[in-house]
Design an enzyme around this catalytic site. Structure first.
Site, mmCIF file in Angstrom:
data_model
loop_
_atom_site.group_PDB
_atom_site.id
_atom_site.type_symbol
_atom_site.label_atom_id
_atom_site.label_comp_id
_atom_site.label_asym_id
_atom_site.label_seq_id
_atom_site.Cartn_x
_atom_site.Cartn_y
_atom_site.Cartn_z
ATOM 1 N N SER A 1 4.569 1.956 1.816
ATOM 2 C CA SER A 1 5.738 2.526 0.967
ATOM 3 C C SER A 1 6.297 3.686 1.848
ATOM 4 O O SER A 1 7.530 4.063 1.814
ATOM 5 C CB SER A 1 5.539 3.222 -0.441
ATOM 6 O OG SER A 1 4.592 3.973 -0.503
ATOM 7 N N SER B 1 0.776 -1.135 0.022
ATOM 8 C CA SER B 1 -0.055 0.023 -0.051
ATOM 9 C C SER B 1 0.720 1.283 0.125
ATOM 10 O O SER B 1 2.344 1.251 0.339
ATOM 11 C CB SER B 1 -0.829 -0.078 0.993
ATOM 12 O OG SER B 1 -0.120 0.363 2.366
ATOM 13 N N HIS B 2 0.041 2.499 -0.338
ATOM 14 C CA HIS B 2 0.877 3.639 -0.338
ATOM 15 C C HIS B 2 1.389 3.707 1.231
ATOM 16 O O HIS B 2 2.467 4.240 1.509
ATOM 17 C CB HIS B 2 -0.066 4.682 -0.521
ATOM 18 C CG HIS B 2 0.313 6.015 -0.527
ATOM 19 N ND1 HIS B 2 1.471 6.353 -1.218
ATOM 20 C CD2 HIS B 2 -0.189 7.089 0.293
ATOM 21 C CE1 HIS B 2 1.625 7.733 -1.244
ATOM 22 N NE2 HIS B 2 0.935 8.044 -0.322
ATOM 23 N N MET B 3 0.513 3.763 2.156
ATOM 24 C CA MET B 3 1.159 3.676 3.691
ATOM 25 C C MET B 3 2.476 2.915 3.807
ATOM 26 O O MET B 3 3.314 3.334 4.383
ATOM 27 C CB MET B 3 -0.095 3.230 4.718
ATOM 28 C CG MET B 3 0.322 3.308 5.886
ATOM 29 S SD MET B 3 -0.691 2.464 6.867
ATOM 30 C CE MET B 3 0.376 0.823 7.480
#
Lengths: 858, 124
Positions: free
Chosen positions: A514, A510-512
């Site tokens: 990364s 997820s973006h989180m």
């Protein structure tokens, strides 16, 4: 004959529409935008992967990769400008801003920031480098903890570079690593005699003019060093010069500034830098100009007494300026405060305080004998000691490490903190770590273990904050452990301040995730039970290893943390790594999601990804508008054909078709056309897939938000004009070409295909991003689509909920077969994210899809 | 058992730093060098089990490092990394008994696997 007719026609349309180029020309620009955007996104995901920590890379790689990305997005932007007749000049500015931020990080030798002076209230966490550690930490006390610090501004590292450049000293720095004492002395002399660039003098004068009225008559400043890493990872304590009591004039401050800068090149400071593994010529120095506090008394706080006892803090105090205490000139009062639940003064010793350092107005400072009657008095009352201790405890908590703090109290009893830095601790050396580890970890109950996915490894400790509502995000104390049901991109703004994140549900892609990796925040997702097992406010230690190997201990396991600090000392040296990785923050995050929202504006574009998204949406819109305008024009002139049509589909999707020539069968036309009338080969193939029996299901999906369905498939009324075209489903179709932009609810499909009898020219680009379900489910959907598309030989890049695919060189029949499957996939996956509650489902449904079974039910 | 010693040579600090950090996690002893000269100097007094070197460096380049290593310590394994995958050089290097050849960016897992293979500890 035909040519002259066209000329004539162009003239008419040109006059009518402000010499606009014709549809074909617009369309070529549009294609170039699509191509540029695709290259951009491919370069973006590629870079994200290479800079993620799994690869050894050098700055040449980063520069090369970024140059490729920048070329692609610039290309896209220039064609976009042409297509939209420069309707969005802000995008160019945004790109230039992003570029300058990235370039600044890529050119580590040169701070390009134009900001030479920054006032403390404007210092945010991303300016740490520019203003140096000392300024940054002091500003942070005021800005984050609301602790009183003196009026102050920073002279940035950019100013430092400008100063050196102005005096031609940069080359000398290059040879500094090998410089001997004589060479250093020469360099210092050159600095002390150095002149200032005009813009430096102007910026300083302006800052002084701002600060002078706030300080009153006898305003004076302390001008102190603030080297990049100073007071941060390495203390540099006492290495650099501080000039006290500098009058508020440009000349005086510049004089002091030269002294401070020269101190960076003292032999002792250089050898200290070498010991720490710094390249001495590279360290840049910012400076702080901090208002002098006319101190009645001042002193130092160690938040761990004697540099080792973390349960007590030591506060020293003496009359006059702090220099007396710091330099050990005088026998100060000493207070010991026990930390515990409630702060308590447990020991108090009144020192002799024979000497004091006082301010002599414009004449600098002076050490004098303390008047006899004053010597015997304690400098601080109990209440004042406790107030200082309270602030010190907050600072220690904030920086997550024992602190060495300088304070001063003015004549009216107001207390100011002047400096804070990490306190060097005397750690006990470990003799038998293996044994000790077993003993220590064994004493702490294990709360969670090995059920979950480690996103970022590391060992850390803190208080659990169970986040139930997003709006509580602000309440999480710095250094807390965020525990939540799901991972969320919304956590991003809190991430730099957290010690750890643990979630019940989540994926490592997820973006989180990364961002957690970027900031090295130990993170575990998909534990299944963190929010039920862990208690709000509970102190825990998280140790996360590889894969699913992790443990959460109850309490603070000092031994594990100590071990981690030793590892972290090495990690911090990877400054270059952090810097280069940080570039991705200006590139990858997608902030613009829904084109129907107000937020979908050029002003809101912050990243390269935002620009790509915005440009595509508006490029499609511009083409539709143009086709519509041209259609009206043509109709009026000739009663002729409009290139803009609405497709009659047996599924609840409204789709506009712009005929680029051959998009419809010969003779077909009118405002509404049927699927059978479509002439475009690739569009026919996609539609055949989308309309394949069983693919388009509207039942059975419990999608949160009941009105989503209606928003999902709407093509806006064409009579409405430009604004309402936002988010419209559009197919630009020629005989051998189609570009489809489909927005179903919160996700977006882009398919661009050339499908002719010449395989060399044939291609399919596919892009999919977004969704309404959780990021976990969305990335599962991406996984499923990637699985299916990989079968057809697509080159795929996926990150979070973005999928970019490319395929080329196949013959027409193959392309048509694949397009049919893609049409099915687009229809089939349209609400699938709501369903994908487990990774197994991804495999199951992907397998079924490939077998032509489009049922969702288990 | 004594730790295996690895020498990493690259003129960019970040490469050595990252390699050191990752390889130390696996229990290797790692020394990094920013140029061929200082690495050759060190090789006079210390044998390493594996030398990971950048090919293109100012002054003493990777091929010279390779030749020196092979002369001094025939059993030491050399792994070459470089910014561009230049096949000719790769072939020349391989002929000179390079264990492996990686274009940058190098996937750390692959580098680790290559080192493991080189040390004959892959099958444990």
């Amino acid at each position: 004959m035909a040519g002259s007719l066209l000329q004539w026609f162009k003239g008419i349309v040109g006059r009518e529409h402000g010499a606009a180029p014709d549809l074909a020309e617009r369309f070529r620009a549009f294609q170039a935008v699509v191509e540029g955007n695709n290259r951009t996104l491919e370069a973006m995901t590629e870079m994200g992967e290479k800079l993620g920590g799994d690869y050894l890379f050098d700055v040449n790689y980063t520069r090369r990769a970024y140059a490729e990305l920048f070329a692609a997005i610039s290309d896209s932007l220039s064609h976009f400008d042409q297509l939209t007749e420069h309707r969005y000049p802000q995008l160019g500015e945004t790109l230039a801003r992003i570029d300058s931020l990235v370039q600044r990080m890529l050119t580590s030798d040169e701070a390009v920031s134009s900001r030479l002076v920054v006032f403390y209230p404007e210092i945010t966490w991303d300016l740490a480098e520019e203003v140096g550690g000392k300024n940054y930490h002091l500003a942070e006390l005021a800005n984050s903890l609301q602790i009183r610090v003196p009026e102050a501004f920073a002279i940035t590292t950019a100013a430092f570079s400008a100063f050196l450049r102005h005096n031609g000293l940069e080359e000398r720095l290059a040879g500094l690593a090998a410089a001997d004492d004589a060479a250093l002395a020469g360099l210092r002399a050159a600095i002390l005699a150095g002149g200032f660039p005009e813009e430096f003098t102007a910026a300083l004068a302006a800052a002084l003019a701002t600060i002078r009225p706030r300080l009153g008559e006898e305003a004076a400043l302390a001008v102190r060093s603030s080297a990049e890493e100073e007071d941060g990872d390495f203390s540099f304590a006492g290495q650099f010069e501080t000039v006290l009591n500098v009058p508020c004039t440009t000349e005086a401050v510049q004089h002091a500034y030269r002294e401070v800068v020269a101190s960076l090149f003292q032999a002792s400071a250089i050898s200290y830098q070498r010991q720490l593994g710094f390249n001495p010529g590279k360290l840049k120095m910012a400076a702080g100009c901090v208002a002098m506090i006319n101190a009645k008394c001042s002193g130092v706080i160690y938040t761990a007494a004697a540099g080792k006892d973390r349960s007590r803090m030591a506060i020293s105090a003496a009359w006059g300026l702090g220099k007396g205490v710091v330099d050990g000139l005088t026998d100060a009062d000493l207070y010991t405060v026990a930390k515990g639940e409630e702060l308590q003064v447990v020991e108090q010793r009144t020192g002799g305080k024979e000497k004091m350092v006082v301010n002599r107005g414009g004449q600098g400072i002076e050490t004098v004998e303390t008047p006899a009657e004053q010597r015997v008095l304690a400098c601080l009352s109990q209440a004042e000691v406790l107030e200082l201790a309270r602030q010190a405890a907050a600072i220690e908590e904030h920086f997550k490490a024992p602190q060495d703090i300088e304070w001063a109290m003015d004549n009216s009893g107001r207390c100011y903190l002047l400096q804070t830095r990490a306190l060097r601790m005397d750690e006990p050396t470990e003799e038998a770590p293996a044994l000790e580890q077993a003993a220590v970890a064994g004493d702490y109950p294990v709360l969670l273990r090995d059920q979950g996915v480690v996103v970022q490894r590391g060992t850390t400790a803190g208080k659990v904050f169970i986040l139930r509502q997003l709006d509580e995000l602000e309440k999480i104390p710095k250094g807390g452990v965020l525990v939540a049901r799901h991972d969320s991109p919304h956590f991003v703004r809190a991430i730099p301040f957290l010690n750890a994140i643990i979630t019940d549900v989540g994926v490592p892609t997820s973006h989180m995730a990364s961002i957690c990796r970027e900031f090295n925040i130990p993170t575990v997702v998909n534990t299944g039970q963190a929010t039920t097992v862990l208690r709000h406010g509970q102190e825990i230690t998280l140790r996360a290893g590889e894969g699913s190997e992790f443990a959460v201990y109850e309490g603070i396991v000092q031994h594990l943390l100590r071990e981690e600090r030793q590892g972290a000392a090495r990690l911090r040296e990877l400054y270059e790594f952090r810097r280069q990785k940080y570039i991705m923050r200006h590139i990858a995050p997608l902030n613009l999601v829904n084109p129907l929202e107000q937020e979908f504006s050029p002003e809101k574009c912050q990243t390269v990804h935002d620009l790509v998204r915005f440009m595509h949406e508006k490029a499609v819109q511009a083409l539709v508008e143009f086709a519509e305008r041209q259609g009206r024009g043509l109709a009026r002139l000739f009663g002729g054909r409009t290139p803009l049509h609405r497709l009659n589909l047996p599924i609840p999707v409204q789709l506009l078709l712009i005929d680029l020539g051959g998009g419809l069968q010969d003779g077909a036309g009118g405002k509404k056309v049927d699927v059978e009338q479509v002439g475009s080969l690739p569009l026919r193939a996609v539609l055949a897939g989308m309309l394949f029996p069983g693919v388009w299901q509207n039942e059975g999906l419990a999608l949160s938000g009941g009105d989503l369905m209606s928003a999902m498939t709407r093509a806006t009324d064409l009579t409405g004009g430009g604004q309402e075209l936002a988010g419209t489903n559009v197919a630009l179709a020629g005989r051998e070409y189609v570009n489809m932009s489909l927005r179903f609810g919160y996700h977006f499909n882009m398919l661009d295909c050339y499908c002719s009898d010449k395989p060399r020219n044939n291609h399919i680009y596919f892009r999919f991003v977004g969704g309404a379900a959780s990021i976990t489910n969305r990335s599962r959907r991406i996984t499923l689509m990637a699985q299916v598309l990989a079968e057809y030989g697509f080159a795929l890049k996926a990150k979070g909920d973005l999928l970019v695919g490319r395929l080329s060189g196949l013959d027409r029949r193959e392309i048509e077969t694949i397009l049919d499957q893609m049409g099915r996939l687009i229809g089939y996956t349209r609400q699938l994210d709501a369903l994908l509650d487990s990774d197994e489902m991804v495999n199951t449904l992907a397998g079924r899809f490939q077998a032509g079974d489009y049922r969702f039910d288990p | 058992m004594a730790k295996h010693g690895i020498m990493v040579i690259d003129d960019e600090k970040i490469v050595g730093d990252m390699a050191k950090l990752s390889l130390e996690q696996d229990g290797y002893e790692v020394e990094t060098f920013l140029n061929g000269e200082s690495a050759l100097e060190r090789l006079k007094t210390k044998r390493f089990d594996v030398v990971v070197t950048d090919l293109k460096m100012k002054g003493v380049d990777g091929l010279e490092v390779l030749r020196t290593v092979k002369k001094l310590y025939p059993t030491t394994v050399v792994i070459m990394i470089t910014a561009f995958a230049n096949l000719d050089v790769a072939i020349e290097a391989l002929r000179d008994d390079v264990h492996d050849f990686f274009p940058k960016p190098v996937k750390i897992k692959e580098l680790k696997a290559s080192i493991k293979r080189a040390l004959g500890t892959a099958a444990k």
